[in-house]
Scaffold this active site. Sequence first.
Site, PDB file in Angstrom:
ATOM      1  N   LYS A   1       0.894  -1.121   0.086  1.00 22.72           N
ATOM      2  CA  LYS A   1       0.255  -0.511   0.099  1.00 22.72           C
ATOM      3  C   LYS A   1       1.103   1.386   0.148  1.00 22.72           C
ATOM      4  CE  LYS A   1      -4.291  -1.706   2.376  1.00 22.72           C
ATOM      5  NZ  LYS A   1      -5.393  -1.312   3.302  1.00 22.72           N
TER       6      LYS A   1
ATOM      7  N   ASN B   1      -5.013   1.760  -1.199  1.00 25.45           N
ATOM      8  CA  ASN B   1      -5.352   1.093  -1.571  1.00 25.45           C
ATOM      9  C   ASN B   1      -6.202   0.324  -2.874  1.00 25.45           C
ATOM     10  OD1 ASN B   1      -8.141   1.533  -1.347  1.00 25.45           O
ATOM     11  ND2 ASN B   1      -8.366   0.151   0.074  1.00 25.45           N
TER      12      ASN B   1
ATOM     13  N   GLY C   1       0.077   2.259  13.736  1.00 24.65           N
ATOM     14  CA  GLY C   1       1.009   1.911  12.503  1.00 24.65           C
ATOM     15  C   GLY C   1      -0.071   2.353  11.217  1.00 24.65           C
TER      16      GLY C   1
ATOM     17  N   ASN D   1      -0.222   4.107  21.862  1.00 23.19           N
ATOM     18  CA  ASN D   1       0.869   2.472  21.526  1.00 23.19           C
ATOM     19  C   ASN D   1       1.828   2.217  21.662  1.00 23.19           C
ATOM     20  OD1 ASN D   1       1.482   1.847  18.644  1.00 23.19           O
ATOM     21  ND2 ASN D   1       3.123   2.775  18.382  1.00 23.19           N
TER      22      ASN D   1
ATOM     23  N   MET E   1     -10.264  -3.712  13.763  1.00 18.86           N
ATOM     24  CA  MET E   1      -9.982  -3.426  12.415  1.00 18.86           C
ATOM     25  C   MET E   1      -9.888  -5.224  11.691  1.00 18.86           C
ATOM     26  SD  MET E   1      -8.258   0.190  12.610  1.00 18.86           S
ATOM     27  CE  MET E   1      -7.585  -0.060  10.252  1.00 18.86           C
TER      28      MET E   1
ATOM     29  N   TYR F   1     -10.297  -9.311  11.297  1.00 15.01           N
ATOM     30  CA  TYR F   1     -11.919 -10.331  11.375  1.00 15.01           C
ATOM     31  C   TYR F   1     -11.157 -11.955  11.693  1.00 15.01           C
ATOM     32  CZ  TYR F   1     -11.134 -10.872   6.587  1.00 15.01           C
ATOM     33  OH  TYR F   1     -10.889 -11.424   5.744  1.00 15.01           O
TER      34      TYR F   1
ATOM     35  N   GLY G   1     -14.049  -6.574  11.871  1.00 12.13           N
ATOM     36  CA  GLY G   1     -13.772  -5.920  10.696  1.00 12.13           C
ATOM     37  C   GLY G   1     -14.227  -6.628   8.997  1.00 12.13           C
TER      38      GLY G   1
END
EC number: 1.1.1.25
Length: 270
Positions: A66, A87, A129, A151, A214, A216, A238
């Site tokens: 990405k 993306n 990230g 974080n 986010m 799954y 997600g």
Amino acid sequence: MTDRYAVMGNPIEHSKSPEIHRMFAEQTGQAIAYERMRVPLEGFEPAVRAFFASGGKGLNITVPFKEQAWVLVDRRAPRAERAGAVNTLLAEAGRLVGDNTDGTGLVRDLTVNHGAALQGRRVLVIGAGGAVRGVLPALLPEAPGEVVIANRTVARAEALVELFADQGRLSAVGFDRLQGPFDVVINGTSAGLAGELPPLPDDLLAPGATCYDMVYGDQPTPFVRWARAHGAAMAVDGLGMLVEQAAESFLIWRGVRPESAPVIAALRPE
């Protein structure tokens, strides 16, 4: 004439994108073919150029490419510019255009599919990230009252706060300084898949809190299990984000937004 699309990544074997876009195409009557393409780690740019040179219409890009896609394109949509990652690719008048639909996918799943409110809420984002940076351009315009980025390496969270400081009230914190309660908690780390959750305090969640992972899986993720055990009113993974970001890509390419709900239902394990 069937238009060609694909998702590029490495690894790519487990991608659900071809299945999702096949269902979108059937639903909307669009004539498309969509395939998985496993690209060598050193061969991303040649693979993209060859795909479009051979008449391909659009690409989805997944890990680890990405950020490379962001550099490669001739023009970026504003949300992709801020995200630092791309993306979704398409060719317009011979130029490569990059977009990022991840954040829109997250926000639509939270607000449209699950009815969660973000405006005025205290929101915690776990992780700093690329996945988190990718969704902040869509999350912050929803006008949450405060966004805290937690974080392990606080400097990474602080860098995101600095990058998006003009977008709202943001702060960075280490897990040892984390103070609830939060109305919405979003896990943006992949550590949750391995069962390694960061150390989260027991009093993190406000009454009626929404927790969103986010990532799954076929089973509830460790973060979703943690959220349910700590009294979250709603705890979801997600999968819906995956389908919603795909729907946004489909809209960019085809000019029609497919219905996400039946696709999410078809993909959800019984």
